[in-house]
Each structure stands twice: as structure tokens, then as C-alpha cells.
Scaffold this active site. Structure first.
Site, PDB file in Angstrom:
ATOM      1  N   GLU A  40      47.739  41.142  45.749  1.00  6.74           N
ATOM      2  CA  GLU A  40      47.647  39.721  45.418  1.00  6.74           C
ATOM      3  C   GLU A  40      46.731  39.594  44.201  1.00  6.74           C
ATOM      4  O   GLU A  40      45.597  40.096  44.237  1.00  6.74           O
ATOM      5  CB  GLU A  40      47.076  38.941  46.599  1.00  6.74           C
ATOM      6  CG  GLU A  40      47.943  38.981  47.844  1.00  6.74           C
ATOM      7  CD  GLU A  40      47.279  38.290  49.022  1.00  6.74           C
ATOM      8  OE1 GLU A  40      47.211  37.047  49.008  1.00  6.74           O
ATOM      9  OE2 GLU A  40      46.803  38.988  49.922  1.00  6.74           O
ATOM     10  N   ARG A 270      43.029  51.160  57.359  1.00  6.51           N
ATOM     11  CA  ARG A 270      42.414  50.813  56.081  1.00  6.51           C
ATOM     12  C   ARG A 270      41.143  51.643  55.889  1.00  6.51           C
ATOM     13  O   ARG A 270      40.593  52.205  56.829  1.00  6.51           O
ATOM     14  CB  ARG A 270      42.087  49.318  56.022  1.00  6.51           C
ATOM     15  CG  ARG A 270      41.020  48.878  57.007  1.00  6.51           C
ATOM     16  CD  ARG A 270      40.736  47.385  56.872  1.00  6.51           C
ATOM     17  NE  ARG A 270      40.158  47.091  55.572  1.00  6.51           N
ATOM     18  CZ  ARG A 270      40.008  45.855  55.099  1.00  6.51           C
ATOM     19  NH1 ARG A 270      40.411  44.808  55.822  1.00  6.51           N
ATOM     20  NH2 ARG A 270      39.468  45.649  53.926  1.00  6.51           N
ATOM     21  N   LYS A 280      37.684  41.070  49.513  1.00  6.07           N
ATOM     22  CA  LYS A 280      37.716  40.505  48.160  1.00  6.07           C
ATOM     23  C   LYS A 280      36.981  39.171  48.107  1.00  6.07           C
ATOM     24  O   LYS A 280      36.378  38.837  47.090  1.00  6.07           O
ATOM     25  CB  LYS A 280      39.161  40.344  47.689  1.00  6.07           C
ATOM     26  CG  LYS A 280      39.782  41.623  47.180  1.00  6.07           C
ATOM     27  CD  LYS A 280      41.021  41.381  46.337  1.00  6.07           C
ATOM     28  CE  LYS A 280      42.184  40.950  47.168  1.00  6.07           C
ATOM     29  NZ  LYS A 280      43.430  40.862  46.362  1.00  6.07           N
TER      30      LYS A 280
END
Length: 569
Positions: A40, A270, A280
Site C-alpha cells: 500500500e 511476519r 507503518k
């Protein structure tokens, strides 16, 4: 410095490779492997994304396939071209190229058309509940959801309302399009999730053409299917989203929209690192609140921050390989990342001498103006690096930490009466200590053995201590930035009740040394050049430097045996 963490042995075949090989053996996708990396564009990529990049691109390459780079730009409020450009740069820097560059916005019309199809099939409806009401109606893990009062609108009414949403007849937030799945499902993601919301926001690619934007969960799987992705690899937090991913694609029962077989979503653990945050949103707060200078601050876990600090793409890829691909989340010691760059730069970085906190040393029995040009190797173990000329004169600068007036046991550096080797130059013995009016040591008086020019005693006597140095008259002024871990806690999010994760920020994460001196060969070093400062660590020339006034960022230190001895007491 903490002990080096153990290096896990890489598995010969991880579970995603097993899936891919089984699909290839069965001919499921006609022998194709096409993965995608779908960031993104709402922030800079970090080390966790680097692991995903290495997995997606590396997996496709291993099996003769390809990878698409696709920007999931469905939220124009948070997205920016700056992030798009940085993502491209990061992927290329890591050494990967993509088959096609795509955007979710490329598919806005397709996504809209498929949404209309779902509305016509009675699989989606327009809902007038507010955001808070939708949350309340959805229930929780203990309470089943209840149907929206708008859930049973006729397909014809829903289609009319959806088209009017697109046309801009309704204000932001007044209506949404929802999938009609199962409000009693134990999987919260299936409780009539949102597909579209009204949002009057300028999009970085489509401008003001669209007033409604698809939600990520809807756009993601459909985009994969449009591109005929074979294996859609994502992190473990999307495991509960997989039934929704499949549901959206499987509603194309007639095969009008998507090629078969459909993509398969596969989740892996992850990357979580000690002393690091990977959100983020939190990284953006660090930038916005001024805790760091920018996204590429060398203290940040962003790929651009690691690059500016001096990390190499090879070291990041090696780190990702050593971490491996797992099915369960784990926390990796950041020391493993530091080991990867130290191991890589040991082979690649030329050597040079720099003094961070200078202390003047005068060789009294050397003549004024006498200069010896020494030929020193650029790498002690690799002659291919060549040699350089280093000036040696009567006055040199040594590291202040390399002198102690009262030397402890096992101290092999300089002290009154002690003899040490100046690396590659000669042997010197301290004869006098000079102080200023405040009593601080400002100069050491020494003598040298001219026969030891080149660094060794002519009579074969053993001298244990070897110090780095620079010629005072020839040294180049430099700024050196010593970076440490950004957080003091292994888990910055593990704070007492009422605390804040920012309370664990390390106030000493950056120390700027404006009075450092480096040897003349580094006077015009190019930004991005990596070098080992003898006995100090690995450093990288920063873009802030200029000819005659370089700036160096510490990438990682060397293992310091004396520091370990002191820590033991």
C-alpha cells in the site's frame, strides 16, 4: 555488545515451496508461477516488507516464474506518489525486477462492474447504517451479529443506490456497499464486510474520477485474480481473511470474470524484531513527531533507513534467508540482522583509519616536518583491494579511549611507560602526560624506535597493543554519527498499564561527533561508500557530507573484547 545470536540452519524446502512444487507437479496452473508484491503506498517499506519481497520474488525466480509489483492504492487519503517512488527504489535496491507494474486503481472499473454483478446476484447490498452502528450490529467473538435493517433490500433497489453512490448523490459516510455473507459467522470477517465507501478524495492516479473506493479485502483478491496470480503470499494476520478472499472470487460461479484455477492465498509468519516497531502507522508517528529526522533516518527499520546506514542488499537478503519461512509468528533477535551486515562487510569493505575522539600524541624524537608515506593494504585478507598511501608524521591523533593514566589489568593500550604499536607505522612509548588548566589530558609525549618503521620491532620483542591513528597535519575533519538502537526495550510495545510505547525510545540512539578526523584517502569519499574504520566498526558515507568534510554513519560496530571484559567486572 551482546553475543552473536545462533544462526538457524535453513530448511531445504519450506512449506510454501512444498505447495508450489505440488501445484507444478499436478499442472494446476499450467506450469506457471506468478506471485505478486502488493504494498500500500501509504508509507516507506521496512525490513518486514524486505522479507516479503525476498520471498515473493525469490520463490518465483526459483521456479522459473515472475512477480508483479502491484500498488494497492484504494485509500487516496493516505497515499502519495512519494511512497510509490520509494517502494520502486527499495525493490530494485534489493536486487529484484518485476514482470509488470500494476495498481489496484487500474482495475477500478472492473472492480465496480464485478460489484454490480454481486449486487444483481443478491450477494451485496447498500447499507445506510453509520460506522458506529455497523460496528455495534456486527457483534463480537462472543455475541453473534444481527442483520442490518437494509440487508433485505431488493437487488434492483441496491443496484440503483449503488449507481447513485458512484454518481455522487450521497454525502461521504452516508452509505456503504456490503457483501451479504453470514452475520452469525464465528469469523468476524464474514459478517457482511464492507466493499465500498463514499470518499470524496483526490486520487494520485485517477484524480477526481471516482467518488467511491473499494475496500482492501475486496480489491486485493479480485486484483490477484485479474492478474492470474498463482500463489498469493501474505502475512499471518490475513489468515482469518482467507475465507473472505475465496468467497469474493467464488461468487463468479459462471466464470464470467476470472480465469480458473483461482489464486490461492498462503500465509506465513511476519517478521518481528527485538528493539523495533514494525507498524507503518507508528513509524509515521516517529517521523511526524520529530523523534527521527525522516523515513530514511538510519535508526529506522525502513529499507531506505537501512540503506542510508550502510546495509547492503546482500546482507538483507541473507538475513531473510536465515530467518526462514515459518507458520507461526516469532520474534527475531535484531543481533541476527547486525551479524548479517557485519559478515557481508567483513569481505567487502576496504579499511581506513579514523579517530572519533582525538587525543594528540607527539613523538619527541622525530624531527619537525618529517613525513613518512606508508603503503598500507586496503584489506588485510584480499590483495585485490590494493593499497593506499598514508602519511605518518611527528604529531598524530589517537583515540582518547585508547589511553588510561592508571591502566587496569589486561590493558594493552597506551599508558604512562607503556609501549604500543601504531598500526602500520612504528612502536611508541609514552613518556609524559600533558594537561590543561582544568587538569584534563590534552597531549601525550612519546618516543619512537625509528628501526620499527613499518610497525614491527627490529629485535623481535612482542608488543601486544596496536592502536589506530591519523596524522594530525594531514587528517581530514569529519562528522561521525553513532547510531544505536532506537528503543531501549526488547519489545517496545510491552509497557505498563497507562504507559506509551514512545516511553521506551532510546534518548542516546544518536551521538554526533563533530570533531572526528579521518585519513586523507577519505577526503572526497562518495556518498554510500562503505568502509571499516580500523578497530571501530563499519561506517557509510552520508549524502550530507561534501568534499573535504565527509559525514559518516556507523552501520555496526566490531566485536569489542575489552568491552566484554569490563562488563564482566
Amino acid at each position: 555488545m551482546p553475543a552473536e545470536p545462533p544462526i538457524p540452519e535453513p530448511k531445504s524446502l519450506h512449506f510454501i515451496e512444498e505447495i508450489v512444487e505440488a501445484d507444478l507437479a499436478s499442472g494446476k496452473h499450467g506450469g506457471r508461477v506468478l506471485t505478486r508484491f502488493p504494498p500500500e503506498p501509504n508509507g516507506y517499506l521496512h525490513i518486514g516488507h524486505a522479507k516479503s519481497i525476498c520471498l515473493n520474488f525469490g520463490l518465483a525466480a526459483k521456479y522459473g516464474g515472475a512477480t508483479n509489483l502491484r500498488f494497492d492504492d484504494t485509500n487516496p487519503v493516505k497515499e502519495d506518489v512519494e511512497y510509490v517512488d520509494s517502494i520502486r527504489e527499495d525493490v530494485r535496491w534489493l536486487g529484484f525486477g518485476w514482470k509488470g507494474e500494476h495498481y489496484a486503481s487500474d482495475y477500478f472499473q472492473f472492480l465496480y462492474d464485478y460489484a454490480e454483478y454481486l449486487v444483481q446476484q443478491g450477494k451485496a447490498y447498500v447499507c445506510d447504517l453509520s460506522e458506529a452502528e455497523i460496528r455495534e450490529y456486527r457483534g463480537n467473538f462472543h455475541v453473534p451479529g444481527k442483520a442490518s435493517p437494509y440487508r433485505d433490500r431488493a437487488p434492483e433497489e441496491n443496484l440503483d443506490l449503488f449507481r447513485r453512490m458512484k454518481a455522487g448523490e450521497f454525502p461521504d459516510g452516508s452509505k456503504v456497499l456490503r457483501a451479504k455473507i453470514d452475520m452469525a459467522s464465528g469469523n468476524m470477517n464474514l459478517r457482511d464486510p464492507l466493499m465500498y465507501r463514499i470518499r470524496r478524495a483526490h486520487h494520485h492516479r485517477t484524480g477526481d474520477a471516482w467518488l467511491i473506493y473499494p475496500m482492501y479485502d475486496y480489491a486485493h483478491g479480485v486484483s490477484d485474480a485479474i492478474e492470474t496470480i498463482t500463489h498469493s503470499i501474505c502475512t499471518l494476520e490475513f489468515e482469518d481473511h482467507r475465507p473472505l478472499y475465496d468467497w469474493f472470487l467464488e461468487q463468479d460461479v459462471e466464470g464470467r470474470f476470472f480465469q480458473r484455477p483461482l489464486p490461492r492465498q498462503i500465509e506465513f509468519a511476519r517478521l518481528n524484531l527485538t528493539y523495533t516497531v514494525m507498524s507503518k502507522r507508528r513509524l509515521l508517528l516517529l517521523v511526524q513527531e520529530g523523534h527521527v529526522k525522516a523515513w530514511d533516518d538510519p535508526r529506522m527499520p525502513t529499507i531506505s533507513g537501512l540503506r542510508r546506514r550502510g546495509y547492503t542488499p546482500e546482507s538483507v537478503r541473507a538475513f531473510a534467508e536465515r530467518v526462514g519461512v515459518a507458520k507461526r509468528d516469532t520474534v527475531i533477535d535484531v543481533g541476527l540482522l547486525e551479524f548479517a551486515i557485519r559478515e557481508d562487510l567483513e569481505r567487502k569493505a576496504p579499511r581506513a583509519m579514523a579517530v572519533l575522539r582525538p587525543l594528540r600524541l607527539v613523538i619527541e624524537n622525530m624531527a619537525e616536518g618529517e613525513v613518512h608515506w606508508l603503503t598500507l593494504p586496503n584489506h588485510p585478507d584480499d590483495p585485490a583491494f590494493g593499497t593506499r598511501q598514508v602519511p605518518f608524521a611527528r604529531e598524530v591523533l589517537i583515540e582518547r579511549d585508547d589511553f588510561r593514566e592508571e591502566a587496569p589489568k589486561k590493558w594493552f593500550r597506551l599508558a604512562p611507560g607503556a609501549e604500543v604499536r601504531l598500526k602500520g607505522a612504528c612502536l611508541v612509548r609514552c613518556t609524559e602526560v600533558v594537561r590543561d588548566a582544568a587538569g584534563e589530558v590534552v597531549e601525550l609525549r612519546c618516543t619512537w624506535d625509528p628501526a620499527s618503521l613499518g610497525g614491527d620491532a627490529p629485535d623481535g620483542r612482542k608488543v601486544k597493543g596496536t592502536l589506530h591513528w591519523v596524522s594530525a597535519a594531514h587528517a581530514v575533519p569529519a562528522e561521525v554519527r553513532l547510531y544505536d538502537r532506537l528503543f531501549t526495550a526488547e519489545d517496545p510495545m510491552d509497557v505498563p498499564e497507562g504507559g506509551d510505547w514512545r516511553d521506551t525510545l532510546n534518548p542516546d540512539s544518536l551521538e554526533v561527533l563533530a570533531g572526528a578526523r579521518v585519513e586523507p584517502s577519505l577526503a572526497e569519499v562518495a556518498p554510500g561508500t562503505r568502509v571499516q574504520f580500523e578497530r571501530l566498526g563499519y561506517f557509510c558515507a552520508d549524502p550530507d557530507g561534501r568534499p573535504g568534510a565527509p559525514v559518516f554513519n556507523r552501520t555496526v560496530g566490531l566485536k569489542d573484547s575489552w568491552a566484554k571484559l569490563e562488563a564482566k567486572g
